[in-house]
Design an enzyme around this catalytic site. Structure first.
Site, PDB file in Angstrom:
ATOM      1  N   GLU A 123      -7.618  -8.185   7.615  1.00 55.59           N
ATOM      2  CA  GLU A 123      -7.205  -9.592   7.541  1.00 55.59           C
ATOM      3  C   GLU A 123      -7.544 -10.326   8.841  1.00 55.59           C
ATOM      4  O   GLU A 123      -7.165  -9.889   9.934  1.00 55.59           O
ATOM      5  CB  GLU A 123      -5.694  -9.659   7.253  1.00 55.59           C
ATOM      6  N   LYS A 126       0.655  -0.295  -0.184  1.00 56.53           N
ATOM      7  CA  LYS A 126      -0.114  -0.778   0.971  1.00 56.53           C
ATOM      8  C   LYS A 126       0.801  -0.785   2.196  1.00 56.53           C
ATOM      9  O   LYS A 126       1.953  -1.208   2.114  1.00 56.53           O
ATOM     10  CB  LYS A 126      -0.684  -2.177   0.714  1.00 56.53           C
ATOM     11  N   ASP A 184       3.815  -8.574  -0.025  1.00 56.39           N
ATOM     12  CA  ASP A 184       5.101  -9.057   0.502  1.00 56.39           C
ATOM     13  C   ASP A 184       5.009 -10.534   0.878  1.00 56.39           C
ATOM     14  O   ASP A 184       6.014 -11.156   1.239  1.00 56.39           O
ATOM     15  CB  ASP A 184       5.579  -8.197   1.681  1.00 56.39           C
ATOM     16  N   SER A 185       3.789 -11.120   0.749  1.00 63.63           N
ATOM     17  CA  SER A 185       3.646 -12.566   0.903  1.00 63.63           C
ATOM     18  C   SER A 185       4.485 -13.298  -0.136  1.00 63.63           C
ATOM     19  O   SER A 185       4.694 -14.510  -0.029  1.00 63.63           O
ATOM     20  CB  SER A 185       2.168 -12.970   0.780  1.00 63.63           C
ATOM     21  N   GLU A 204       1.014  -1.738   6.408  1.00 63.53           N
ATOM     22  CA  GLU A 204       0.412  -2.460   7.532  1.00 63.53           C
ATOM     23  C   GLU A 204       0.403  -1.620   8.809  1.00 63.53           C
ATOM     24  O   GLU A 204       1.381  -0.931   9.103  1.00 63.53           O
ATOM     25  CB  GLU A 204       1.190  -3.750   7.806  1.00 63.53           C
ATOM     26  N   ASP A 227       3.091  -3.743  -1.726  1.00 62.18           N
ATOM     27  CA  ASP A 227       3.321  -3.673  -0.278  1.00 62.18           C
ATOM     28  C   ASP A 227       4.605  -2.919   0.039  1.00 62.18           C
ATOM     29  O   ASP A 227       5.644  -3.148  -0.581  1.00 62.18           O
ATOM     30  CB  ASP A 227       3.464  -5.095   0.295  1.00 62.18           C
TER      31      ASP A 227
HETATM   32  O1  KIV Z   1       1.010  -9.731   1.174  1.00 63.35           O
HETATM   33  C1  KIV Z   1      -0.147 -10.126   0.956  1.00 63.35           C
HETATM   34  O2  KIV Z   1      -0.388 -11.075   0.205  1.00 63.35           O
HETATM   35  C2  KIV Z   1      -1.246  -9.450   1.628  1.00 63.35           C
HETATM   36  C3  KIV Z   1      -2.621 -10.011   1.462  1.00 63.35           C
HETATM   37  C4  KIV Z   1      -2.787 -11.228   2.288  1.00 63.35           C
HETATM   38  C5  KIV Z   1      -3.665  -9.011   1.749  1.00 63.35           C
HETATM   39  O3  KIV Z   1      -1.032  -8.489   2.302  1.00 63.35           O
END
Ligand code: KIV
Length: 262
Positions: free
Chosen positions: A179, A110, A42-43, A112, A81
């Site tokens: 992280e 993924k 989600d970055s 969090e 994510d």
């Molecule tokens: O969203 C992302 O890029 C991440 C990584 C930094 C692990 O969760």
């Protein structure tokens, strides 16, 4: 790569490599590399859309990008994510999101944190969908954490992270992103778990490493956190190529007749 090879890698002490990937053209390149796993993180809200935080990633956004990556990298294991709050709005929203990401081409999701996620993670895993956990600095909670800070620096918080990691493993996660935690804690969590840990800013003792593709390519030369190694000067490679094109156009040197149709 699949969930079983993740486990095998840990047993055989072989490190796992993961990079973020958000779009089709970079997915096509990454599909030809030896990288183990792609993360549609989600970055992308920050890197691709210029938002301040990952809070702005939506399910629609993530689904479109997962599809683009899956079509470009058919040989890679793709993790997507779960965007902001999708696991906090109840099982229905969580499962609808999982459905959309998996149908778009992800092989795992993924998630969090662990506070109220453990039951949902267990349900998703029981439904046959692999889940990667994410602890330490969890960017979706950036406002709660008070910024991008190293997590688990004191004994109490370090112990909480180890405990959370154990809960996520028990809930069925097949691996765990760690992280921005101290090196010792990265090692501690990795030793405490049977599932592999994948670190970013978590030191060398984790079972794998992940970086944002654009960061390792040096696309933003001003972004230089301690944990980042830049493997290319992406900013000047792109800038120089575009300037050369501009120069050739202005000088009338592009296109030549060989580059034109008769
Ligand atoms: O969203 C992302 O890029 C991440 C990584 C930094 C692990 O969760």
């Amino acid at each position: 790569m699949n969930v079983h090879t993740f486990a095998q890698r840990k047993q055989q002490h072989q490190k796992i490599s993961m990079v973020t990937c958000y779009d089709h053209w970079s997915a096509q390149i990454l599909n030809t590399t030896e990288i183990d796993c792609l993360l549609v993180g989600d970055s992308l809200a920050v890197v691709m859309y210029g938002y301040e935080s990952t809070v702005h990633a939506t399910v629609d956004m993530m689904t479109l990008h997962v599809g683009a990556v899956a079509r470009g990298a058919p040989d890679k294991f793709i993790v997507a994510d779960m965007p902001f709050l999708t696991c906090s709005k109840g099982l229905g929203v969580a499962m609808d999101t999982v459905e959309r990401l998996m149908q778009a081409g992800a092989h795992a999701v993924k998630i969090e944190g662990d506070s109220h996620q453990v039951d949902i993670i267990h349900h998703i895993v029981e439904a046959g969908v692999p889940v990667m956990g994410h602890l330490g600095l969890t960017p979706q909670s950036i406002h709660h954490l008070g910024g991008h800070r190293v997590q688990g620096k004191d004994e109490v918080n370090a112990a909480k992270i180890v405990e959370s990691a154990r809960r996520l493993e028990a809930a069925g996660c097949f691996s765990l992103v760690l992280e921005c935690v101290p090196t010792v804690l990265g090692g501690c969590v990795s030793q405490a778990l049977k599932i592999p840990t994948i670190g970013i800013g978590a030191g060398p003792q984790t079972d794998g490493q992940v970086l944002v593709l654009q960061d390792l390519l040096g696309v933003n030369p001003k972004f230089k956190p301690k944990f980042l190694r830049q493997y290319a000067s992406g900013h000047s490679v792109v800038g120089d190529a575009v300037n050369q094109f501009h120069g050739d156009v202005v000088a009338g040197e592009f296109p030549t007749l060989a580059e034109s149709y008769r």
